[in-house]
Design an enzyme around this catalytic site. Structure first.
Site, short mmCIF file in Angstrom:
data_model
loop_
_atom_site.label_atom_id
_atom_site.label_comp_id
_atom_site.label_asym_id
_atom_site.label_seq_id
_atom_site.Cartn_x
_atom_site.Cartn_y
_atom_site.Cartn_z
N MET A 19 21.02 -14.69 -14.87
CA MET A 19 21.51 -13.31 -14.79
C MET A 19 22.83 -13.25 -14.02
O MET A 19 23.28 -12.18 -13.62
CB MET A 19 20.46 -12.41 -14.12
CG MET A 19 19.15 -12.37 -14.91
SD MET A 19 18.17 -10.89 -14.59
CE MET A 19 17.80 -11.11 -12.86
N LEU A 22 26.39 -16.31 -9.67
CA LEU A 22 25.92 -17.69 -9.55
C LEU A 22 25.97 -18.21 -8.11
O LEU A 22 26.84 -17.88 -7.33
CB LEU A 22 26.79 -18.60 -10.44
CG LEU A 22 26.79 -18.25 -11.93
CD1 LEU A 22 27.70 -19.23 -12.69
CD2 LEU A 22 25.38 -18.27 -12.51
N HIS A 23 24.99 -19.07 -7.82
CA HIS A 23 24.93 -19.76 -6.54
C HIS A 23 24.45 -21.19 -6.80
O HIS A 23 24.20 -21.57 -7.97
CB HIS A 23 24.03 -19.01 -5.56
CG HIS A 23 22.67 -18.70 -6.12
ND1 HIS A 23 21.73 -19.66 -6.39
CD2 HIS A 23 22.11 -17.52 -6.48
CE1 HIS A 23 20.64 -19.09 -6.87
NE2 HIS A 23 20.84 -17.79 -6.96
N HIS A 26 21.57 -21.96 -9.35
CA HIS A 26 21.95 -22.01 -10.77
C HIS A 26 22.72 -23.30 -11.06
O HIS A 26 22.50 -23.95 -12.08
CB HIS A 26 22.87 -20.84 -11.12
CG HIS A 26 22.30 -19.47 -10.86
ND1 HIS A 26 22.80 -18.64 -9.89
CD2 HIS A 26 21.29 -18.80 -11.45
CE1 HIS A 26 22.13 -17.50 -9.90
NE2 HIS A 26 21.20 -17.57 -10.83
N GLN A 50 13.63 -6.44 -18.76
CA GLN A 50 12.74 -7.02 -17.75
C GLN A 50 12.79 -6.26 -16.42
O GLN A 50 12.18 -6.70 -15.46
CB GLN A 50 13.04 -8.51 -17.56
CG GLN A 50 14.35 -8.81 -16.87
CD GLN A 50 14.70 -10.29 -16.95
OE1 GLN A 50 14.93 -10.83 -18.03
NE2 GLN A 50 14.74 -10.96 -15.81
N LYS A 138 11.77 -21.95 -8.20
CA LYS A 138 11.76 -20.78 -7.31
C LYS A 138 10.99 -19.65 -7.98
O LYS A 138 10.25 -18.92 -7.33
CB LYS A 138 13.19 -20.35 -7.02
CG LYS A 138 13.28 -19.00 -6.38
CD LYS A 138 14.73 -18.63 -6.11
CE LYS A 138 14.86 -17.16 -5.80
NZ LYS A 138 14.77 -16.32 -7.00
N SER A 174 19.40 -16.84 -3.58
CA SER A 174 19.08 -15.84 -4.59
C SER A 174 20.24 -14.87 -4.70
O SER A 174 20.88 -14.53 -3.68
CB SER A 174 17.82 -15.08 -4.18
OG SER A 174 17.71 -13.88 -4.93
N SER A 175 20.54 -14.43 -5.93
CA SER A 175 21.62 -13.44 -6.11
C SER A 175 21.27 -12.19 -5.32
O SER A 175 22.16 -11.45 -4.88
CB SER A 175 21.77 -13.09 -7.58
OG SER A 175 21.89 -14.26 -8.36
P1 AMP Z 1 18.38 -15.72 -12.19
O1 AMP Z 1 19.86 -15.62 -12.40
O2 AMP Z 1 17.93 -15.26 -10.85
O3 AMP Z 1 17.59 -15.13 -13.33
O4 AMP Z 1 18.03 -17.27 -12.22
C1 AMP Z 1 18.40 -18.07 -13.32
C2 AMP Z 1 17.75 -19.43 -13.17
O5 AMP Z 1 18.13 -20.03 -11.94
C3 AMP Z 1 16.21 -19.34 -13.15
O6 AMP Z 1 15.69 -20.45 -13.84
C4 AMP Z 1 15.91 -19.41 -11.68
O7 AMP Z 1 14.62 -19.95 -11.41
C5 AMP Z 1 16.99 -20.38 -11.21
N1 AMP Z 1 17.20 -20.21 -9.76
C6 AMP Z 1 17.49 -19.06 -9.10
N2 AMP Z 1 17.56 -19.28 -7.77
C7 AMP Z 1 17.30 -20.61 -7.59
C8 AMP Z 1 17.21 -21.46 -6.45
N3 AMP Z 1 17.41 -21.00 -5.22
N4 AMP Z 1 16.92 -22.76 -6.65
C9 AMP Z 1 16.72 -23.24 -7.90
N5 AMP Z 1 16.79 -22.50 -9.02
C10 AMP Z 1 17.08 -21.20 -8.87
#
Ligand code: AMP
Length: 280
Positions: A19, A22-23, A26, A50, A138, A174-175
């Protein structure tokens, strides 16, 4: 996207859905995808399907320019950033329904959330047709849903679950961490410690689930100001409620701060060893 991908026929494609904002979490998925595939595709899409009516769809953090730069630097070949209209050009009248795990963990407090996740991923899997797809553990319940989606809807995709990337003090990247005030940010470090406490109890041979959950709840109450959404210890990946520990488990917590809802988990073997990578 389909046209772009057509140039790479027979290439292996690694896909990282996100989503955005990015960090390192990701980017760790991208790096692994880069190692294992000819082409790396990332999607950035804040999926309205969602999000619940009172959730943070509108204010979810976004920074497309920075994301594009980071994605490119880390080895993404194709970045797919569709608009809501592109993904849902007509009224949505068909969805993937997740019928298990909706009464536990985030399923309980976010009705319809995992249906939205599974539906958008089914669409992305059809569009990108990846060889492998990469997710962070996570979001362990999400990983379990994606595993069911891939196996039960016959997507020929290998699923890779990778370790949670954390800040130095244990806070999972986390974003949504941008929603935390400085004070909450500090307060949240005790949440990671509460998981470590749970891990220690399992290592010490405590098998009684209620007992462990109770100690973790107590720890959170006395060491943080967070409001608990849930503290649950379940079998993993099935996410069944259990009374005693005799197979792989997940210890998961979700808490609310003023503007942020944070989730944390660890996956443990019955003797308390942590599992941080899963390949299906
Ligand atoms: P999101 O953008 O939050 O939907 O996350 C996209 C992908 O990155 C998902 O597969 C998350 O599980 C993964 N992700 C998010 N935060 C972390 C983290 N701190 N460590 C590892 N994977 C992550």
């Amino acid at each position: 996207m389909k046209k772009e991908l057509a140039q790479y026929r027979n290439a292996s494609v690694g896909f990282v859905p996100t989503m955005g904002y990015l960090h390192e979490g990701h980017l760790s998925l991208v790096r692994r995808a880069r190692e294992e595939n000819d082409i790396v595709v990332m999607s950035i899409f804040v999926n309205p399907l969602q999000f619940g009516p009172n959730e943070d769809f509108e204010r979810y953090p976004r920074d497309e320019e920075r994301d594009a730069k980071l994605a490119k630097e880390t080895g993404v070949d194709l970045l797919f950033v569709p608009t809501v209209d592109t993904m849902y050009p007509e009224e949505v009248n068909i969805q993937v329904k997740v019928s298990k795990g909706t009464d536990v963990l985030c399923g309980r407090s976010r009705p319809g959330h995992f249906d939205g996740v599974a539906t958008v991923l089914a669409k992305f899997f059809h569009i990108v047709e990846p060889t492998k797809t990469y997710f962070g553990l996570k979001d362990a319940q999400q990983f379990s849903v994606v595993h069911s989606l891939i196996s039960q809807l016959n997507f020929p995709i290998q699923l890779v679950g990778l370790p949670t990337v954390r800040e130095e003090d244990g806070l999972a990247k986390s974003s949504r961490n941008v929603y935390l005030s400085l004070e909450e940010r500090e307060d949240a470090t005790a949440l990671y410690k509460s998981l470590q406490l749970g891990k220690q109890l399992v290592e010490q041979g405590i098998k009684n689930v209620a007992n462990i959950e109770e100690k973790v709840v107590k720890f959170i109450h006395s060491n943080t100001k967070a409001k608990i959404d849930y503290v649950e210890l379940l079998s993993y990946p099935a996410l069944n409620k259990i009374e005693t520990i005799d197979d792989q488990i997940i210890l998961a917590i979700a808490v609310h701060y003023e503007k942020a809802r944070l989730i944390y988990n660890i996956i443990l073997s019955p003797d308390g060893k942590q599992t941080d990578t899963i390949i299906k």
